[in-house]
Design an enzyme around this catalytic site. Structure first.
Site, PDB file in Angstrom:
ATOM      1  CB  CYS A   1      25.608  24.218  44.838  1.00 30.89           C
ATOM      2  SG  CYS A   1      25.153  24.046  43.100  1.00 30.89           S
TER       3      CYS A   1
ATOM      4  CB  CYS B   1      22.244  25.319  43.993  1.00 33.20           C
ATOM      5  SG  CYS B   1      23.364  23.780  43.450  1.00 33.20           S
ATOM      6  CG  ASP B   2      22.883  27.705  47.203  1.00 38.18           C
ATOM      7  OD1 ASP B   2      21.527  26.971  47.548  1.00 38.18           O
ATOM      8  OD2 ASP B   2      23.145  26.919  47.639  1.00 38.18           O
TER       9      ASP B   2
END
Ligand code: NAP
Length: 318
Positions: free
Chosen positions: A141, A144-145
């Site tokens: 992701c 997200c990261d």
């Protein structure tokens, strides 16, 4: 099937499994039909869309909209009509009994109808080092990261829309993004291809697969194999982002519903599964389109059909 046990505790007209675009749209329709509608969110609130940076192809938002923002809008619209959103996950369902039984980590419910919108989860490469470095350099992701890879060199594995969309997103943070694709032609749509090719931070390694992710305490490199020459090559990198497609989240329904050969739930055009009163919508039942708009459309259809199913049941019983 036995008669509906109206005295069963915690009985809902409709239980919706999953809180992505399909589930929340289904809930909007069933709640507006005055059916008690419970949404069990599952682990990822608002589904895959909820962790997408920006959605540019959902009509009505000409400038695009953040995935989490769109998810919240879907949710508040369903809640406005009385849908109940519970942060919990189904751990078992019994579709042989009626009302159907849904067990979660914290409760047991009975449901007069069920709409399954459990979506899909990213596939894994299954190469050495992938598991060891998941969450510590290996990610599925970008949204997200990505932030953790500021000024770092990362590779992105895959040649579909997700790989390109997330690769482009990662250029906001990373120093370089190298897309590793197993063929010499991308699967992604033309628009994303054009954007990726024009991005100076993105480069491509064609006809190659990742065979190992290497590092001691931290991720340091990836071993690549050219699938034409079989030559192997180690590239130094800080992060590996994997976007090689999805698998349907069907484990709860195996042996209870008809699935296709890839594990997607089989539905007809009314979103009906092989069990009467159980409907499926979104990516769990759609290996083909997998768009927010098509999932929302399937959710609407499932919500309408679940409503008709319960109306028919009531008029048969009266
Ligand atoms: P996808 O379309 O299935 O693409 C997966 C990619 O990974 C393909 O390029 C595939 O290679 C490659 N791949 C598969 N297994 C591999 C392996 N073991 N090792 C190396 N490479 C492997 O998956 P996706 O990109 O996640 O997209 C899923 C769906 O969501 C699609 O329908 C897509 O259109 C949609 N989507 C749309 C958008 C958008 O419209 N903006 C954004 C994201 C996703 P091959 O090409 O050789 O098969």
């Amino acid at each position: 099937m036995s008669e509906i046990n109206e005295n069963a505790t915690n009985t809902k007209d409709v239980i919706i499994l999953g809180s992505g675009p399909a589930g929340l749209t289904a809930a909007l329709y069933t709640a507006r039909a005055f059916l008690s509608s419970l949404i069990l969110t599952g682990m990822s609130l608002h589904g895959q869309a909820g962790s997408t940076d920006i959605i540019e192809n959902y009509p009505g938002f000409p400038n695009g909209i953040g995935g989490s923002e769109l998810g919240l809008l879907f949710q508040s619209q369903a809640e406005r009509f009385g849908a109940e959103v519970v942060m919990d996950q189904a751990i078992s369902v019994d579709l042989q009994k009626y009302p159907f039984i849904v067990k979660t980590y914290s409760s047991t419910y009975a449901a007069k109808s069920i709409i399954i919108s459990t979506g899909a989860t990213h596939k894994k490469l299954n190469v050495p080092g992938e598991k060891k470095f998941t969450g510590r350099g290996v990610s599925y992701c970008g949204t997200c990261d990505g932030w953790f890879f500021k000024d770092k060199d990362v590779i992105v594995v895959g040649g579909g829309d997700s790989a390109l969309e997330e690769g482009i997103f990662l250029t906001r943070f990373a120093k370089s993004v190298t897309i590793i694709h197993r063929r010499d032609k991308l699967r992604a749509g033309a628009f994303l291809q054009k954007r990726a090719f024009a991005n100076p931070k993105i480069s491509f390694i064609w006809n190659s697969v990742v065979t190992e992710i290497i590092g001691d305490d931290s991720l340091q490199a990836a071993k690549l194999k050219d699938v034409i020459t079989n030559e192997e090559n180690i590239v130094s990198i800080d992060g590996v982002f994997i976007f090689i497609g999805n698998e349907p989240n069907r484990q709860l329904f195996e042996g209870q519903l008809e699935l296709d050969e890839e594990g997607y739930i089989k539905v007809n055009r009314f979103m009906e599964t092989s069990v009467s009163g159980v409907f499926a919508a979104g990516e769990i039942a759609d290996p083909h389109f997998r768009q927010v708009i098509t999932s929302a459309g399937m959710g609407a259809a499932a919500g309408i059909q679940a409503t008709r199913y319960l109306e028919d049941l009531e008029s048969d019983g009266s």
